[in-house]
Design a protein around this motif. Structure first.
Motif, PDB file in Angstrom:
ATOM      1  N   LEU A 136       0.845  -1.193   0.000  1.00  0.00           N
ATOM      2  CA  LEU A 136       0.000   0.000   0.000  1.00  0.00           C
ATOM      3  C   LEU A 136       0.880   1.242   0.000  1.00  0.00           C
ATOM      4  CD1 LEU A 136      -2.791  -0.922   2.570  1.00  0.00           C
ATOM      5  CD2 LEU A 136      -3.115  -0.329   0.172  1.00  0.00           C
ATOM      6  N   SER A 137       0.586   2.181  -0.906  1.00  0.00           N
ATOM      7  CA  SER A 137       1.328   3.444  -0.905  1.00  0.00           C
ATOM      8  C   SER A 137       0.524   4.542  -0.238  1.00  0.00           C
ATOM      9  CB  SER A 137       1.641   3.882  -2.333  1.00  0.00           C
ATOM     10  OG  SER A 137       2.669   3.123  -2.861  1.00  0.00           O
ATOM     11  N   GLY A 138      -0.775   4.360  -0.164  1.00  0.00           N
ATOM     12  CA  GLY A 138      -1.610   5.375   0.458  1.00  0.00           C
ATOM     13  C   GLY A 138      -3.060   4.945   0.405  1.00  0.00           C
ATOM     14  N   LEU A 139      -3.864   5.545   1.250  1.00  0.00           N
ATOM     15  CA  LEU A 139      -5.290   5.236   1.226  1.00  0.00           C
ATOM     16  C   LEU A 139      -6.082   6.365   1.848  1.00  0.00           C
ATOM     17  CD1 LEU A 139      -6.476   4.156   4.319  1.00  0.00           C
ATOM     18  CD2 LEU A 139      -4.700   2.480   3.812  1.00  0.00           C
ATOM     19  N   LYS A 140      -7.316   6.463   1.457  1.00  0.00           N
ATOM     20  CA  LYS A 140      -8.230   7.459   2.011  1.00  0.00           C
ATOM     21  C   LYS A 140      -9.621   6.846   1.946  1.00  0.00           C
ATOM     22  CE  LYS A 140      -9.685  12.248   1.451  1.00  0.00           C
ATOM     23  NZ  LYS A 140      -9.577  13.510   0.705  1.00  0.00           N
ATOM     24  N   PHE A 141     -10.158   6.496   3.101  1.00  0.00           N
ATOM     25  CA  PHE A 141     -11.460   5.814   3.133  1.00  0.00           C
ATOM     26  C   PHE A 141     -12.514   6.731   3.751  1.00  0.00           C
ATOM     27  CE2 PHE A 141      -9.463   1.273   3.676  1.00  0.00           C
ATOM     28  CZ  PHE A 141      -8.890   1.389   2.428  1.00  0.00           C
ATOM     29  N   TYR A 142     -13.616   6.909   3.041  1.00  0.00           N
ATOM     30  CA  TYR A 142     -14.714   7.702   3.608  1.00  0.00           C
ATOM     31  C   TYR A 142     -15.464   6.860   4.619  1.00  0.00           C
ATOM     32  CZ  TYR A 142     -18.971  10.493   3.974  1.00  0.00           C
ATOM     33  OH  TYR A 142     -20.027  11.232   4.441  1.00  0.00           O
ATOM     34  N   GLU A 143     -15.852   7.485   5.692  1.00  0.00           N
ATOM     35  CA  GLU A 143     -16.583   6.770   6.736  1.00  0.00           C
ATOM     36  C   GLU A 143     -18.015   7.251   6.869  1.00  0.00           C
ATOM     37  OE1 GLU A 143     -12.558   5.956   9.275  1.00  0.00           O
ATOM     38  OE2 GLU A 143     -14.043   7.344  10.062  1.00  0.00           O
ATOM     39  N   SER A 144     -18.166   8.524   7.225  1.00  0.00           N
ATOM     40  CA  SER A 144     -19.513   9.070   7.421  1.00  0.00           C
ATOM     41  C   SER A 144     -19.405  10.585   7.460  1.00  0.00           C
ATOM     42  CB  SER A 144     -20.095   8.574   8.742  1.00  0.00           C
ATOM     43  OG  SER A 144     -19.334   9.126   9.806  1.00  0.00           O
ATOM     44  N   SER A 167      -5.969  -6.866   5.980  1.00  0.00           N
ATOM     45  CA  SER A 167      -7.010  -6.273   6.819  1.00  0.00           C
ATOM     46  C   SER A 167      -7.485  -4.930   6.244  1.00  0.00           C
ATOM     47  CB  SER A 167      -6.464  -6.121   8.237  1.00  0.00           C
ATOM     48  OG  SER A 167      -7.309  -5.326   9.003  1.00  0.00           O
ATOM     49  N   VAL A 168      -6.558  -4.138   5.694  1.00  0.00           N
ATOM     50  CA  VAL A 168      -6.947  -2.865   5.081  1.00  0.00           C
ATOM     51  C   VAL A 168      -7.794  -3.106   3.822  1.00  0.00           C
ATOM     52  CG1 VAL A 168      -6.085  -0.800   3.888  1.00  0.00           C
ATOM     53  CG2 VAL A 168      -5.018  -1.521   6.024  1.00  0.00           C
ATOM     54  N   LEU A 169      -7.461  -4.138   3.051  1.00  0.00           N
ATOM     55  CA  LEU A 169      -8.279  -4.472   1.880  1.00  0.00           C
ATOM     56  C   LEU A 169      -9.721  -4.756   2.314  1.00  0.00           C
ATOM     57  CD1 LEU A 169      -5.983  -6.894  -0.234  1.00  0.00           C
ATOM     58  CD2 LEU A 169      -6.397  -4.468  -0.623  1.00  0.00           C
ATOM     59  N   LYS A 170      -9.853  -5.390   3.472  1.00  0.00           N
ATOM     60  CA  LYS A 170     -11.198  -5.663   4.009  1.00  0.00           C
ATOM     61  C   LYS A 170     -11.885  -4.379   4.476  1.00  0.00           C
ATOM     62  CE  LYS A 170     -10.283 -10.378   5.600  1.00  0.00           C
ATOM     63  NZ  LYS A 170      -9.968 -11.217   6.765  1.00  0.00           N
ATOM     64  N   LYS A 171     -11.131  -3.504   5.119  1.00  0.00           N
ATOM     65  CA  LYS A 171     -11.711  -2.227   5.587  1.00  0.00           C
ATOM     66  C   LYS A 171     -12.187  -1.380   4.420  1.00  0.00           C
ATOM     67  CE  LYS A 171      -8.606  -1.914   9.519  1.00  0.00           C
ATOM     68  NZ  LYS A 171      -9.418  -2.515  10.561  1.00  0.00           N
ATOM     69  N   PHE A 172     -11.507  -1.526   3.269  1.00  0.00           N
ATOM     70  CA  PHE A 172     -11.884  -0.780   2.061  1.00  0.00           C
ATOM     71  C   PHE A 172     -13.354  -1.040   1.711  1.00  0.00           C
ATOM     72  CE2 PHE A 172     -11.729  -0.693  -2.783  1.00  0.00           C
ATOM     73  CZ  PHE A 172     -11.553   0.670  -2.913  1.00  0.00           C
ATOM     74  N   VAL A 173     -13.822  -2.245   1.988  1.00  0.00           N
ATOM     75  CA  VAL A 173     -15.213  -2.601   1.672  1.00  0.00           C
ATOM     76  C   VAL A 173     -16.047  -2.815   2.930  1.00  0.00           C
ATOM     77  CG1 VAL A 173     -14.756  -3.534  -0.628  1.00  0.00           C
ATOM     78  CG2 VAL A 173     -14.466  -5.019   1.366  1.00  0.00           C
ATOM     79  N   LYS A 176     -17.341   0.492   8.554  1.00  0.00           N
ATOM     80  CA  LYS A 176     -16.544   1.222   9.545  1.00  0.00           C
ATOM     81  C   LYS A 176     -15.069   0.941   9.356  1.00  0.00           C
ATOM     82  CE  LYS A 176     -20.073   1.787  12.990  1.00  0.00           C
ATOM     83  NZ  LYS A 176     -20.642   1.359  14.257  1.00  0.00           N
ATOM     84  N   THR A 177     -14.258   1.975   9.235  1.00  0.00           N
ATOM     85  CA  THR A 177     -12.836   1.784   8.922  1.00  0.00           C
ATOM     86  C   THR A 177     -11.966   2.685   9.780  1.00  0.00           C
ATOM     87  OG1 THR A 177     -12.994   3.464   7.230  1.00  0.00           O
ATOM     88  CG2 THR A 177     -13.302   1.197   6.515  1.00  0.00           C
TER      89      THR A 177
END
Lengths: 279, 279
Positions: A136-144, A167-173, A176-177
């Protein structure tokens, strides 16, 4: 008017007087030339991609559209500087979730200068690249609306173990992340990863091309995985997309497939397939 | 009575007082334990392979049968030494052609000791491993009753460029293979590589397993490609076979596919497929 993009997940950002990419209101993304010969190498790649008639249209869609180069006012105040003009991949997205995944068992290319080779090799060994074939080089996950986005800093993303990355791949979908310790629910896996237009299906299309293409070898290149999180939470189409980015180190394939990229891509496909199957 | 195998193509040979593998008349192959922990690591792999019920039978067939270990008189006169007892893969073959191909973009494993890591990395960079994702470790091609076999020495095989290796793959299925400069006719490609029981079909079966299996990661492991050359020249079934050998550096997959081996395997498949298509 050019401004810093809202949803950049990796690389230097055009804020606080630093040099970084910019976007305009018409859907264009201005990427400053990288130092040394990396800027011109990336232009060369996009030019060669545009002119190569053997690349099928459905594969061309995995790359950002290229509109040439332009001298624009750099974000660090250094005046007019050369930029690649590309398609802004996040136009129209409201509250997306995005991952930048660097693909390959190694990020260095044959004949790389010693210092670059050593720097890459060290990073490959210290990150999940060696074990997973990607990192992973970076990520930005929307939550609410309340909590906004989860965007861990670059250092903590880089040092994730292979298990953490899964685990991050799972949080992507997941709905709650919030942090690295949240247990992912994977409740959006089937709509984002699955289905005929989902991410897995797109990755498999890309894989089929990589099993055959001997034009390019992509080193240190990333896959952007993204979808509209809010729309998905509201039961709408996630508009899931896979794009390839960062082409400063693309070499000619000379009749050989890009086994380094393909191996990493197969590993990512297997990880995502497992999430779909077992969650 | 144990004797040196007739058709060994790579590794130390049990001749002139050296330590090497031996065969008996009942179809068994005695491989002396390699130094350090490599001997016991290989036993451990074969034991784990035998006991793992999740490996499908058609995949098990890619590995030599394992009959345990035995103390036998070593070929270097050092007395009784531990040997792995394996299936002799060349029993019944008259005038075969054989290639030993080491698969993978890298032959070193994560956590390899520094000296071993550096030795492997250097070799990977100097051979076709880096560009092709595989390299030739040895070969022995039957030509005719008059000229016998073509068996270039290890050093000249190791230093082959990617283009040279492709040319050797072609010579493997040509009637004349006398030296590196002969132009290959590829006249046996369709019967040896092609068809439902040919080598390409077997490699694709193996590939399908590697896209899914997360039990083992194979480092520095070889594929043996072989067929009965004389039978083929006489219009009979080539009895083409693919076998995996050399398991001193097999690691646990821990839920991740062996992207390093898979990448190299896909590259070999593409090279062979191209020979079938364009020759």
């Amino acid at each position: 008017m050019l401004k810093a993009p809202e949803h950049q997940v990796a690389g230097h950002e055009a804020r606080h007087g630093k040099l970084g990419p910019l976007v305009d209101d018409s859907g264009r993304f201005y990427k400053p030339f990288q130092s040394n010969e990396r800027g011109s190498a990336e232009v060369e790649f996009y030019t060669s991609l545009s002119s190569n008639t053997s690349i099928p249209d459905h594969i061309r869609g995995f790359f950002p559209a290229f509109y040439g180069t332009e001298l624009v006012e750099a974000s660090d105040g250094s005046g007019l500087q050369p930029h690649l003009v590309l398609q802004d991949l996040n136009v129209g997205r409201v509250h997306p979730s995005i991952m930048d995944i660097k693909i390959g068992t190694r990020t260095w290319y044959p004949q790389a200068p010693d210092r670059y080779f050593e720097k890459c090799l060290k990073k490959d060994r210290e990150t999940s690249t060696l074990h997973l074939g990607f990192r992973l080089s970076g990520l930005k996950f929307y939550e609410s609306e309340d909590s906004g986005y989860w965007k861990p800093d670059r250092k903590s993303v880089m040092k994730l173990s292979a298990e953490d990355v899964t685990s991050v791949l799972k949080k992507f979908v997941s709905t709650k992340t919030f942090d690295f310790n949240t247990v992912p629910d994977c409740s959006l896996a089937s709509v984002v990863f699955g289905g005929s237009t989902g991410i897995l299906s797109q990755l498999r299309e890309l894989k089929a091309w990589f099993e055959d293409q001997t034009i390019f070898h992509f080193y240190s290149c990333s896959l952007l995985l993204m979808y509209d999180k809010e729309k998905t939470l509201n039961g709408n189409n996630p508009v899931a997309e896979v794009k390839m980015i960062d082409f400063a180190h693309v070499l000619q394939g000379r009749g050989v497939i890009d086994h380094n990229f393909l191996g990493g891509l197969c590993s990512l496909i297997k990880s995502i397939d497992d999430i779909l199957k077992y969650s």
